[in-house]
Design a protein around this motif. Structure first.
Motif, PDB file in Angstrom:
ATOM      1  N   ILE A 233     -54.078 -32.499 -30.135  1.00 38.78           N
ATOM      2  CA  ILE A 233     -54.281 -31.816 -28.855  1.00 38.78           C
ATOM      3  C   ILE A 233     -53.417 -30.556 -28.794  1.00 38.78           C
ATOM      4  N   HIS A 234     -54.027 -29.456 -28.377  1.00 38.35           N
ATOM      5  CA  HIS A 234     -53.297 -28.215 -28.111  1.00 38.35           C
ATOM      6  C   HIS A 234     -53.385 -27.940 -26.606  1.00 38.35           C
ATOM      7  N   ARG A 235     -52.316 -28.225 -25.885  1.00 36.08           N
ATOM      8  CA  ARG A 235     -52.315 -28.005 -24.444  1.00 36.08           C
ATOM      9  C   ARG A 235     -52.301 -26.501 -24.139  1.00 36.08           C
ATOM     10  N   ALA A 236     -52.897 -26.167 -23.019  1.00 32.85           N
ATOM     11  CA  ALA A 236     -53.014 -24.752 -22.636  1.00 32.85           C
ATOM     12  C   ALA A 236     -51.662 -24.061 -22.589  1.00 32.85           C
ATOM     13  N   ASP A 237     -50.647 -24.761 -22.047  1.00 30.47           N
ATOM     14  CA  ASP A 237     -49.342 -24.125 -21.882  1.00 30.47           C
ATOM     15  C   ASP A 237     -48.521 -24.104 -23.167  1.00 30.47           C
ATOM     16  N   SER A 238     -49.073 -24.662 -24.266  1.00 31.99           N
ATOM     17  CA  SER A 238     -48.363 -24.627 -25.544  1.00 31.99           C
ATOM     18  C   SER A 238     -48.803 -23.445 -26.404  1.00 31.99           C
ATOM     19  N   ARG A 239     -49.762 -22.683 -25.927  1.00 36.25           N
ATOM     20  CA  ARG A 239     -50.276 -21.564 -26.712  1.00 36.25           C
ATOM     21  C   ARG A 239     -49.272 -20.402 -26.748  1.00 36.25           C
ATOM     22  N   GLY A 240     -49.364 -19.598 -27.796  1.00 34.07           N
ATOM     23  CA  GLY A 240     -48.550 -18.397 -27.861  1.00 34.07           C
ATOM     24  C   GLY A 240     -48.982 -17.397 -26.808  1.00 34.07           C
ATOM     25  N   LYS A 241     -48.030 -16.631 -26.274  1.00 29.57           N
ATOM     26  CA  LYS A 241     -48.321 -15.691 -25.185  1.00 29.57           C
ATOM     27  C   LYS A 241     -48.026 -14.261 -25.618  1.00 29.57           C
ATOM     28  N   ALA A 242     -48.860 -13.354 -25.134  1.00 30.60           N
ATOM     29  CA  ALA A 242     -48.630 -11.925 -25.357  1.00 30.60           C
ATOM     30  C   ALA A 242     -49.103 -11.183 -24.122  1.00 30.60           C
ATOM     31  N   ASN A 243     -48.182 -10.494 -23.454  1.00 30.08           N
ATOM     32  CA  ASN A 243     -48.524  -9.714 -22.263  1.00 30.08           C
ATOM     33  C   ASN A 243     -48.128  -8.257 -22.505  1.00 30.08           C
ATOM     34  N   HIS A 244     -49.151  -7.430 -22.694  1.00 27.59           N
ATOM     35  CA  HIS A 244     -48.931  -6.015 -22.978  1.00 27.59           C
ATOM     36  C   HIS A 244     -49.205  -5.134 -21.755  1.00 27.59           C
ATOM     37  N   GLY A 245     -49.306  -5.761 -20.594  1.00 27.41           N
ATOM     38  CA  GLY A 245     -49.656  -5.005 -19.392  1.00 27.41           C
ATOM     39  C   GLY A 245     -51.156  -4.911 -19.235  1.00 27.41           C
TER      40      GLY A 245
END
Length: 236
Positions: free
Chosen positions: A5-17
């Motif tokens: 299982i890959h939970r949604a909140d375990s994913r890598g994040k990238a916020n470039h604006g």
């Protein structure tokens, strides 16, 4: 049956604006040695693109790229001469093959567009680049699987250069179905776009994923109304 299982909140994040993205598997600056893909499935990026912005022209080679719009509209341009807009219920496929350059922009100026960008490692390298897109009738996925991508274009699906099969299904709350694999040696990745789903004895929530190695059939049951993407890929 083996389920990861890959939970949604375990994913890598990238916020470039202009771009807010969640990476199921290692991508760009997100690296996780246990998240390098699932068989031929290499990337699932959940991208939110601000109005009027997007990815400038960039190259790809020897990769099958599938785009699944969830909301909004994306404008695509590529070195093959294609200039297209894709919206919800349309699917886009691009075989990068020997090499292609493309850009993807939010076609809407004042609204965020959301889509899944999915990469699949091709069956053969060095093929001629190809692009296609198609609108699929949402009514044909109500409580049954609608094939949208395949290696041979069967059932009106879009073709890619891999023994992989993508399906969509909209399950109403309380309904159960069984997913039967197209190829017994394939694995299956379930990605919940919306809702709550029971898979075996596991509960999956919105934007959760599950990598499954199993027999030919898997039972699913909707705990709420569910929108589900099923990606069946070779494991080796």
């Amino acid at each position: 049956m083996k389920i990861v299982i890959h939970r949604a909140d375990s994913r890598g994040k990238a916020n470039h604006g202009w771009l807010n993205s969640s990476h199921t598997f290692s991508f760009a600056h997100y690296y996780n040695s246990e998240r390098m893909g699932f068989g031929a499935l290499r990337v699932i990026n959940d991208d939110y693109i601000a109005g009027g912005t997007g990815f400038d022209t960039h190259p790809h080679k020897d990769m099958e790229i599938i785009s699944v719009p969830i909301s909004g509209a994306l404008e695509h341009k590529d070195s093959m001469g294609n200039i297209r807009v894709i919206r919800e219920s349309e699917i886009q496929v691009m075989s990068a093959g020997t090499g292609v350059a493309h850009s993807e922009y939010n076609h809407l100026k004042d609204e965020v567009s959301n889509f899944l960008q999915i990469w699949v490692i091709p069956e053969r390298a060095g093929v001629e680049p190809n692009y296609d897109q198609k609108e699929f009738d949402k009514k044909l996925r109500e409580n049954k699987f609608q094939l949208i991508v395949s290696p041979d274009g069967k059932e009106g699906s879009l073709k890619i250069n891999q023994q992989a099969y993508f399906s969509l299904i909209n399950l109403t709350s309380g309904n159960g179905v069984r997913y039967e694999k197209h190829r017994s040696q394939n694995g299956i990745y379930f990605f919940v776009m919306k809702g709550e789903l029971e898979l075996s004895d596991q509960l999956l929530y919105e934007r959760d994923g599950a990598a499954v190695e199993s027999d030919n059939e898997i039972s699913l049951k909707a705990q709420t109304d569910v929108k589900l993407l099923v990606i069946e890929v070779p494991l080796r």
